[in-house]
Write a protein that holds these residues in place. Structure first.
Motif, mmCIF file in Angstrom:
data_model
loop_
_atom_site.group_PDB
_atom_site.id
_atom_site.type_symbol
_atom_site.label_atom_id
_atom_site.label_comp_id
_atom_site.label_asym_id
_atom_site.label_seq_id
_atom_site.Cartn_x
_atom_site.Cartn_y
_atom_site.Cartn_z
ATOM 1 N N GLY A 1 -30.562 -36.120 39.100
ATOM 2 C CA GLY A 1 -31.814 -36.719 38.454
ATOM 3 C C GLY A 1 -31.907 -38.102 38.597
ATOM 4 N N HIS A 2 -30.814 -38.848 38.554
ATOM 5 C CA HIS A 2 -30.799 -40.258 38.706
ATOM 6 C C HIS A 2 -30.600 -40.984 40.337
ATOM 7 C CE1 HIS A 2 -30.577 -40.286 34.403
ATOM 8 N NE2 HIS A 2 -29.244 -39.660 34.678
ATOM 9 N N LEU A 3 -30.586 -39.840 41.093
ATOM 10 C CA LEU A 3 -30.168 -40.205 42.526
ATOM 11 C C LEU A 3 -31.664 -39.781 43.403
ATOM 12 C CD1 LEU A 3 -26.994 -38.478 43.146
ATOM 13 C CD2 LEU A 3 -27.448 -40.769 42.416
ATOM 14 N N PRO A 4 -31.701 -40.708 44.523
ATOM 15 C CA PRO A 4 -32.938 -40.258 45.329
ATOM 16 C C PRO A 4 -32.932 -38.702 45.864
ATOM 17 C CG PRO A 4 -31.856 -42.184 46.214
ATOM 18 C CD PRO A 4 -30.915 -41.775 45.149
ATOM 19 N N PRO A 5 -33.954 -38.346 46.227
ATOM 20 C CA PRO A 5 -34.085 -36.919 46.603
ATOM 21 C C PRO A 5 -32.951 -36.832 47.872
ATOM 22 C CG PRO A 5 -36.205 -38.126 46.725
ATOM 23 C CD PRO A 5 -35.201 -39.006 46.451
ATOM 24 N N PRO A 6 -32.591 -35.394 48.066
ATOM 25 C CA PRO A 6 -31.710 -34.909 48.847
ATOM 26 C C PRO A 6 -32.231 -34.989 50.211
ATOM 27 C CG PRO A 6 -31.699 -33.300 46.968
ATOM 28 C CD PRO A 6 -32.883 -34.325 46.889
ATOM 29 N N LEU A 7 -31.302 -35.371 51.308
ATOM 30 C CA LEU A 7 -31.815 -35.472 52.643
ATOM 31 C C LEU A 7 -31.686 -34.122 53.321
ATOM 32 C CD1 LEU A 7 -29.942 -38.919 53.257
ATOM 33 C CD2 LEU A 7 -32.414 -38.552 52.707
ATOM 34 N N PRO A 8 -32.426 -34.002 54.372
ATOM 35 C CA PRO A 8 -32.388 -32.956 55.193
ATOM 36 C C PRO A 8 -31.096 -32.736 55.807
ATOM 37 C CG PRO A 8 -33.796 -34.293 56.160
ATOM 38 C CD PRO A 8 -33.582 -34.944 54.884
ATOM 39 N N ALA A 9 -30.557 -31.658 56.071
ATOM 40 C CA ALA A 9 -29.155 -31.527 56.703
ATOM 41 C C ALA A 9 -29.073 -31.776 58.091
ATOM 42 C CB ALA A 9 -28.285 -30.019 56.456
ATOM 43 N N LEU A 10 -28.010 -32.474 58.615
ATOM 44 C CA LEU A 10 -27.687 -32.668 60.026
ATOM 45 C C LEU A 10 -27.108 -31.714 60.684
ATOM 46 C CD1 LEU A 10 -26.782 -36.344 59.598
ATOM 47 C CD2 LEU A 10 -28.914 -35.469 60.283
ATOM 48 N N PRO A 11 -27.390 -31.333 61.902
ATOM 49 C CA PRO A 11 -26.937 -30.395 62.543
ATOM 50 C C PRO A 11 -25.314 -30.550 62.817
ATOM 51 C CG PRO A 11 -28.153 -31.524 64.036
ATOM 52 C CD PRO A 11 -28.633 -31.890 62.634
ATOM 53 N N ASP A 12 -25.224 -31.705 63.009
ATOM 54 C CA ASP A 12 -23.594 -32.113 63.384
ATOM 55 C C ASP A 12 -22.914 -32.221 62.297
ATOM 56 O OD1 ASP A 12 -21.960 -33.289 66.106
ATOM 57 O OD2 ASP A 12 -21.420 -34.156 64.089
ATOM 58 N N GLN A 13 -21.727 -31.493 62.127
ATOM 59 C CA GLN A 13 -21.006 -31.760 60.757
ATOM 60 C C GLN A 13 -20.574 -33.131 60.542
ATOM 61 O OE1 GLN A 13 -20.803 -29.261 58.214
ATOM 62 N NE2 GLN A 13 -19.935 -31.024 57.192
ATOM 63 N N ARG A 14 -19.964 -33.653 61.633
ATOM 64 C CA ARG A 14 -19.381 -35.010 61.656
ATOM 65 C C ARG A 14 -20.472 -36.133 61.225
ATOM 66 N NH1 ARG A 14 -15.791 -32.782 65.656
ATOM 67 N NH2 ARG A 14 -13.578 -33.005 64.770
ATOM 68 N N ALA A 15 -21.412 -35.896 62.022
ATOM 69 C CA ALA A 15 -22.603 -36.808 61.367
ATOM 70 C C ALA A 15 -23.137 -36.680 59.947
ATOM 71 C CB ALA A 15 -23.791 -36.478 62.364
ATOM 72 N N GLU A 16 -22.937 -35.588 59.298
ATOM 73 C CA GLU A 16 -23.202 -35.215 58.047
ATOM 74 C C GLU A 16 -22.062 -35.863 57.169
ATOM 75 O OE1 GLU A 16 -25.946 -33.681 56.770
ATOM 76 O OE2 GLU A 16 -25.155 -33.956 54.675
ATOM 77 N N ARG A 17 -21.039 -35.702 57.633
ATOM 78 C CA ARG A 17 -19.666 -36.325 56.972
ATOM 79 C C ARG A 17 -19.892 -37.942 56.918
ATOM 80 N NH1 ARG A 17 -13.141 -36.762 58.128
ATOM 81 N NH2 ARG A 17 -14.177 -37.859 59.797
ATOM 82 N N HIS A 18 -20.286 -38.446 58.140
ATOM 83 C CA HIS A 18 -20.436 -39.913 58.168
ATOM 84 C C HIS A 18 -21.558 -40.573 57.197
ATOM 85 C CE1 HIS A 18 -21.924 -43.874 59.916
ATOM 86 N NE2 HIS A 18 -20.581 -43.910 60.268
ATOM 87 N N ARG A 19 -22.832 -39.395 57.149
ATOM 88 C CA ARG A 19 -23.763 -40.015 56.330
ATOM 89 C C ARG A 19 -23.572 -39.745 54.797
ATOM 90 N NH1 ARG A 19 -29.364 -36.829 56.557
ATOM 91 N NH2 ARG A 19 -28.445 -35.296 55.727
ATOM 92 N N VAL A 20 -22.660 -38.806 54.331
ATOM 93 C CA VAL A 20 -22.098 -38.904 52.939
ATOM 94 C C VAL A 20 -21.359 -40.157 52.624
ATOM 95 C CG1 VAL A 20 -20.524 -37.534 51.465
ATOM 96 C CG2 VAL A 20 -22.389 -36.468 52.817
ATOM 97 N N PHE A 21 -20.476 -40.479 53.668
ATOM 98 C CA PHE A 21 -19.486 -41.600 53.474
ATOM 99 C C PHE A 21 -20.444 -42.784 53.250
ATOM 100 C CE2 PHE A 21 -16.246 -39.106 53.961
ATOM 101 C CZ PHE A 21 -15.323 -39.275 55.003
ATOM 102 N N ARG A 22 -21.528 -43.049 54.096
ATOM 103 C CA ARG A 22 -22.471 -44.329 53.823
ATOM 104 C C ARG A 22 -23.151 -44.051 52.448
ATOM 105 N NH1 ARG A 22 -26.766 -43.191 57.807
ATOM 106 N NH2 ARG A 22 -27.515 -45.244 56.886
ATOM 107 N N ALA A 23 -23.220 -42.986 52.195
ATOM 108 C CA ALA A 23 -24.167 -42.807 50.939
ATOM 109 C C ALA A 23 -23.188 -43.205 49.808
ATOM 110 C CB ALA A 23 -24.594 -41.170 50.631
ATOM 111 N N ALA A 24 -22.083 -42.859 49.707
ATOM 112 C CA ALA A 24 -20.993 -43.303 48.590
ATOM 113 C C ALA A 24 -20.699 -44.669 48.631
ATOM 114 C CB ALA A 24 -19.571 -42.518 49.043
ATOM 115 N N VAL A 25 -20.645 -45.201 49.785
ATOM 116 C CA VAL A 25 -20.674 -46.656 49.745
ATOM 117 C C VAL A 25 -21.942 -47.171 49.194
ATOM 118 C CG1 VAL A 25 -20.299 -48.643 51.433
ATOM 119 C CG2 VAL A 25 -18.895 -46.699 51.758
ATOM 120 N N ALA A 26 -23.090 -47.011 49.397
ATOM 121 C CA ALA A 26 -24.363 -47.351 49.054
ATOM 122 C C ALA A 26 -24.218 -46.968 47.457
ATOM 123 C CB ALA A 26 -25.414 -46.598 49.712
ATOM 124 N N LEU A 27 -23.613 -46.037 47.113
ATOM 125 C CA LEU A 27 -23.922 -45.989 45.557
ATOM 126 C C LEU A 27 -22.822 -46.854 44.952
ATOM 127 C CD1 LEU A 27 -24.826 -44.369 43.138
ATOM 128 C CD2 LEU A 27 -23.200 -42.471 43.664
#
Length: 963
Positions: free
Chosen positions: A123-149
């Motif tokens: 509830g304190h975070l921005p809305p979820p993002l649509p899933a990416l088809p490439d698993q590695r790209a998804e992981r990279h986005r999660v990494f970016r999100a963690a750094v941003a947080l």
């Protein structure tokens, strides 16, 4: 106010004062006070890592972030039994930050990628993002999100404890964080040293904000143990007690406290220092076991049973699960845990009961009879099965294995491996699959299914040594369908190649091709590997080209773009290694292709392979740009497995470019026992051997190159074999042994003809021409030079073209054509100089100067300056001797040192020179003079340089200048 637990170190410590860590605490304070920063606190179990971090926060309330905001901290704990889900320690830490997030500034939308992983604070975070088809790209986005947080929560100190237990995904994130660290974030990691080096140590050392400060904690000194114990007991300690206490505990603070805790239960504090006899029966390493077992023995049976079950469950047992496993009511559980906490076996950490130390948990666990352990593991697994939500398959596999329930263990281990593979964590997947395949009772179809998954995971998971024999046994013993047999052979072949077994790996992949007709995607990849020319010596480049054509047809049949890209990469490598000018356009097209960029690991590997190929043909400019691209992509993708390859290619580029400062040390390390990438071992040894051939000693260079030749012949690796024979031939020529030089060159030439790649063999041909010229038979090499010219016609390969020009110049001089020889040798020098190949250019200058004799002073001086800038002592000595023989004045001063006035030997050098002249070996000299062998080698090299000699054999009979 800071969020996260108020205290990081385990509670219940006997001493409130941190002893013996003043310098380490000051360094940690300095790191936190200057973000962005990284600190790695490391040491053995019980050494006080968490205690040091706790002291930092207990004493640093004065530390302030910008605008007077108190420094916050997030604390994450890595557990020994970790589910194969990336970032779980960090996510656990984030869950404590809900209130802070509610009041913080607007969030970066990418942080929404974390919302599905953090439902408690979504509830304190921005809305979820649509899933990416490439698993590695998804992981990279999660990494970016963690750094941003982390950036949103800054100024912040992030503490992750026990990162030696972190999953591969968390390690990958930390490597990413090191390269993308928010400017107001400080990171503190704690890790044990006895578990081996952290896989992210390289990334921490290369962080853009500066290398991580490593704070290594060692055992306390005797005075420190005396201070610690005296503070606990409230009295000064006599030496008669302090010394045996230090000896018994090894200076490990935790063990010191545990011993004193036990003694305080038996004796008044003031009496203990006068009773050193109480330490007589305690000895490291059993002392801690004695302490904990003694404490357990004093407890009632029900409490011991509950503690034993707690040790089975894990470091942080859950009250509810303890009740379910033991069948005891909650009140009994609470009472037992409170009793264990009172006697120091457990402590409270963030509202949860936890074993005070993993060593204590291990001792309690081992105190439970084997049958009781198996029963508790089974009950724990069954309790975990009944929990709602996603099954913790890694923990279930652990408990079922130790409960002896094979079927349940294998099923959960496979599920854990599948989860790890889905998250791109190949190493964790391979570990689970290997453990499952060790089970004897597996059905044949299950064993095959697991082995196929292992083959997919282990190539990038680095579990080669354990996986290879499993796949070999399976292929030898199981009747497999062709498509599975082909897949397993392909995986086995790739692993063997990565282990350095070039021929064995190549043959396995060749055999796989016959079984992969119905799987065009795998077939295309297998054929692309077979197209690589730098592997086995007995496959002609025409055969590699045919394999590449077959691979293209398989790629078209598969319709998979990744396979098509892999084949184009192989085609570019094949053309590049032959000096085909068309390779440049093909590589440039691939580097612009979004399909390659979408697969960063493939992108990085391709660039590094192409950089090596560019070096092989002498295109230094191309090698440097490809290396830079490969390093950039590997860093961004946190592709740690290629770190050694990046270092190796960097060192090889520096050698070619003449940047030799510190290069020998780097090459020695890359070729040393600490190297982990077997496939690069021979290239590393070759690099070291060629450097030693220039800087000395010659004996070590010959030994190193000889080892490369021996191993390369055994494993069937043609690329290091050809240049190693050439380098040894060149070294032997310098030692005035043309017959041995010709033998090595002839053997190398046979390999060149069998492979059909004359670009690789041009320098070998030149060595053979030089050897024949040294014995007056250069005229007999005319046919060989013509064969070389035809082999490299039209090739974009400066090294090969310069070698051809030089060989023609040697032939022209032998026929009396001095003017033609001068023109050809000068053209060769120009070619090498324009290519930026400084060491080869120095050789060309030297050769031209030798031809011109007394008129060649400028060329010899050019060689001298180039050799001097690189520190090529053996070459410097040889050129100095030529200059003196031709009456050419040696410039003074010059960057390489006072060569013309440098015959004065130090007293130690004179001692070494006299013994070497008498025929003593380096080891014999080292023994007689009480020196290290390496020091003697350095003195011999210096003596030869100062005296203008090319080898120690010339010392015999040489009249040393007066001392």
């Amino acid at each position: 106010m800071p969020f996260g637990p108020a205290r990081i170190a385990p509670s219940g410590a006997l001493s409130d004062v941190l002893v013996g860590r003043r310098a380490e605490l000051a360094l940690l304070r300095a790191v936190v006070a200057a973000p962005p920063s990284l600190a790695l606190v490391e040491g053995e179990a019980g050494i006080g890592k968490s205690r040091l971090v706790a002291e930092l926060f207990a004493t640093s309330e004065h530390a302030r972030a910008p605008a007077g905001v108190p420094v916050r901290r997030l604390v994450g704990q890595c557990e020994q039994l970790q589910e194969p889900l990336p970032l779980s320690p960090l996510l656990d830490a984030f869950r404590t930050a809900g209130a802070e997030l509610a009041a913080s500034r607007p969030a970066n939308p990418v942080i929404g990628a974390l919302a599905p992983l953090l439902p408690e604070i979504a509830g304190h975070l921005p809305p979820p993002l649509p899933a990416l088809p490439d698993q590695r790209a998804e992981r990279h986005r999660v990494f970016r999100a963690a750094v941003a947080l982390l950036d949103r929560l800054s100024p912040l100190v992030l503490v992750l404890e026990d990162v030696h237990w972190a999953d591969g995904g968390t390690h990958d994130f930390l490597a990413f964080l090191a390269s993308h660290q928010p400017r107001e974030l400080s990171v503190i990691l704690t890790a044990r040293t006895e578990t081996g080096p952290l896989p992210i140590r390289e990334a921490l050392a290369r962080a853009p904000s500066g290398p991580a400060r490593v704070i290594s904690l060692t055992p306390l000194s005797p005075p420190d143990v005396e201070e610690l114990a005296g503070g606990i007991l409230g009295t000064d300690l006599p030496r008669t007690f302090a010394a045996p206490l230090h000896e018994a505990t090894g200076g490990i603070p935790f063990v010191v406290e545990e011993v004193l805790r036990t003694l305080l239960e038996r004796l008044p504090a003031h009496e203990i220092p006068r009773r050193p006899d109480v330490l007589a029966d305690l000895a490291v390493p059993t002392v801690l076991r004695d302490v904990v077992v003694g404490r357990l023995a004093a407890l009632d049976e029900p409490i011991r049973e509950i503690l034993g079950a707690a040790a089975v469950i894990g470091v942080t047992p859950d009250d509810r699960m303890l009740a379910e496993v033991t069948g005891r009511d909650p009140e009994e559980i609470v009472k037992a845990l409170a009793t264990a906490q009172a006697i120091g076996l457990l402590h409270e950490d963030d509202g949860r009961c936890r074993f005070r130390h993993t060593l204590a948990r291990q001792i309690v666990y081992e105190s439970v009879p084997v049958a009781g352990r198996r029963w508790s593991h089974l009950k724990t697994a069954q309790a975990l099965e009944r929990e709602p939500g996603q099954k913790p398959v890694a923990r279930l596999a652990h408990h079922y294995r130790l409960a002896g329930r094979t079927a349940e263990f294998v099923g959960n281990a496979e599920a854990a491996a599948d989860t790890a593979l889905a998250h791109g964590n190949d190493a964790t997947a391979a570990r689970f699959l290997l453990r499952a395949l060790e089970t004897d009772e597996l059905a044949g179809d299950v064993r095959v299914r697991l082995a196929v998954k292992l083959g997919r995971a282990a190539v990038d998971g680095l579990a080669h040594a354990e996986s290879v024999p499993i796949l070999e046994r399976l292929l030898a013993s199981e009747p497999l369908p062709a498509h599975l047999r082909g897949e397993l052979r392909f995986a086995l072949g790739r692993m063997l190649r990565q282990q350095g077994e070039a021929r064995a790996g190549y043959l396995q992949i060749e055999r796989a091709v016959d079984d992969l007709g119905d799987r065009p995607a795998l077939l295309g990849r297998a054929l692309a590997v077979l197209a690589a020319p730098e592997t086995v010596p007995d496959r002609h480049v025409r055969e590699h080209a045919a394999r590449c054509d077959q691979a293209e047809r398989a790629a078209r049949r598969s319709g998979e773009r990744d396979v098509h890209i892999a084949v184009r990469i192989a085609r570019a490598s094949l053309l590049l290694e032959q000096g085909d000018p068309g390779s440049r356009r093909l590589i440039d097209d691939l580097l612009r292709d979004d399909r390659l960029r979408a697969v960063p690991r493939e992108h990085a590997r391709a660039c590094l392979n192409w950089a090596q190929g560019a070096l092989h043909i002498g295109r230094l400019d191309r090698a440097e740009s490809l290396l830079a691209e490969g390093r950039r992509v590997a860093d961004q993708a946190e592709y740690l497995r290629v770190a050694e390859v990046v270092e190796l290619v960097t060192a090889a580029v520096d050698r070619a470019a003449g940047r030799w400062d510190g290069l020998e040390r780097r090459a020695r390390r890359l070729a040393g026992p600490a190297a982990t990438f077997a496939a690069a071992f021979l290239d590393s040894r070759l690099l070291h051997g060629t450097l030693l051939a220039a800087i000395g000693p010659a004996e070590e260079a010959a030994e190193c190159l000889g080892q490369v030749i021996t191993v390369a012949e055994r494993v069937g690796a043609v690329w290091p074999l050809i240049p190693a024979r050439m380098a040894l031939s060149r070294l032997l020529l310098g030692l005035d042994d043309p017959a041995a030089a010709a033998e090595q060159a002839t053997a190398g030439l046979a390999l060149v003809r069998a492979k059909g790649n004359w670009v690789w063999g041009a320098e070998t041909v030149l060595c053979l021409v030089d050897a024949m010229d040294a014995v007056g038979e250069a005229g007999g090499a005319a046919g060989l030079v013509s064969e070389l010219a035809a082999g490299i016609e039209g090739a974009d390969a400066p090294v090969a073209q310069a070698a051809l020009l030089t060989a023609r110049g040697v032939l022209a001089r032998s026929r009396g054509g001095e003017v033609e020889a001068d023109r050809l040798l000068d053209a060769a020098r120009t070619t090498l100089g324009e290519a930026g190949l400084r060491y080869d250019e120095a050789h060309a200058f030297e050769r031209l100067g030798r031809l011109r004799g007394a008129a060649g002073g400028d060329c010899l001086e050019g060689a001298l300056r180039l050799y001097g800038a690189m520190g090529a002592d053996r070459d410097i000595a040889r050129v100095g001797r030529v200059m003196r023989r031709n009456g050419v004045p040696i410039p003074y001063p010059w960057r390489g040192g006072r060569l013309s006035h440098g015959r004065s030997l130090s007293a130690r050098e004179r001692e070494v020179a006299l013994l070497a002249a008498a025929g003593r070996t380096n080891q014999e000299i080292a023994t007689e003079l009480f020196l290290s062998r390496r020091t003697v080698e350095s003195h011999v090299s210096s003596v030869l340089r100062k005296l203008g000699l090319s080898s120690r054999t010339e010392l015999r009979g040489f009249a040393l200048p007066p001392g």
